[in-house]
Design an enzyme around this catalytic site. Sequence first.
Site, short mmCIF file in Angstrom:
data_model
loop_
_atom_site.label_atom_id
_atom_site.label_comp_id
_atom_site.label_asym_id
_atom_site.label_seq_id
_atom_site.Cartn_x
_atom_site.Cartn_y
_atom_site.Cartn_z
N HIS A 25 -2.45 3.70 9.42
CA HIS A 25 -3.11 3.53 8.13
C HIS A 25 -3.82 4.82 7.74
O HIS A 25 -3.97 5.74 8.55
CB HIS A 25 -4.21 2.46 8.22
N TYR A 54 -9.77 -1.67 12.60
CA TYR A 54 -8.81 -0.83 13.32
C TYR A 54 -9.18 -0.68 14.79
O TYR A 54 -10.35 -0.81 15.16
CB TYR A 54 -8.75 0.58 12.71
N HIS A 130 1.66 1.42 7.37
CA HIS A 130 1.26 0.18 6.73
C HIS A 130 2.21 -0.17 5.58
O HIS A 130 2.62 -1.31 5.40
CB HIS A 130 -0.17 0.34 6.22
N LYS A 150 -0.86 0.65 -1.94
CA LYS A 150 0.42 0.34 -1.33
C LYS A 150 0.97 1.52 -0.56
O LYS A 150 1.79 1.33 0.32
CB LYS A 150 1.43 -0.02 -2.43
N CYS A 152 -0.37 3.42 1.55
CA CYS A 152 -0.96 3.60 2.87
C CYS A 152 0.12 3.73 3.93
O CYS A 152 0.97 2.86 4.01
CB CYS A 152 -1.88 2.41 3.18
ZN LIG Z 1 -3.37 0.34 5.55
#
Ligand SMILES: [Zn+2]
Length: 166
Positions: A25, A54, A130, A150, A152
């Site tokens: 990410h 995370y 991601h 989006k 990412c």
């Molecule tokens: Zn992400």
Amino acid sequence: MNQATATPSTPTFKDRDSTDLIVVHCSATKTSADIGVRDITQWHIQRGFDTVGYHYVIRRNGELETGRPESAIGAHVRGHNSNSIGICLAGGVDANNTPENNFTPAQFATLKVLLDKLNARYPQAKILGHRDLSPDKNGDGKITPNEFIKACPSFDVGQWLAGHAL
Ligand SMILES: [Zn+2]
């Protein structure tokens, strides 16, 4: 800012049963933002999580920080938290908040070392970005800030991996 600082209430973590995915990410912050686990923890608590979603965060200077215990279920990608590890790189948008691959060489170097280790520990796990999981944006409101983007993590993880064989 005089914003009150949220205090993490010692979260209890549930361990994953399997690790099928390693998801990269970005924090969707500008290059000038020197952020790390502490900052992201605050954001995620404000979003209703117990703590940072995370497992790892890589700061702009390449420093690796630990978020959730590696064995714990994370909170970083809808529908895949129970079988994935989440890594977040600080950065990923330009001055206008447009997705941009602006990560530092130090960050990519740390990412490579981390992925080497994780790949050895979880050889069956697929490493991807991601955006490769096409998250449903219209969720329950409990998604992390970067999930609104989006793009990412703002770069093609598969392509990068191809040039940095693990
Ligand atoms: Zn992400």
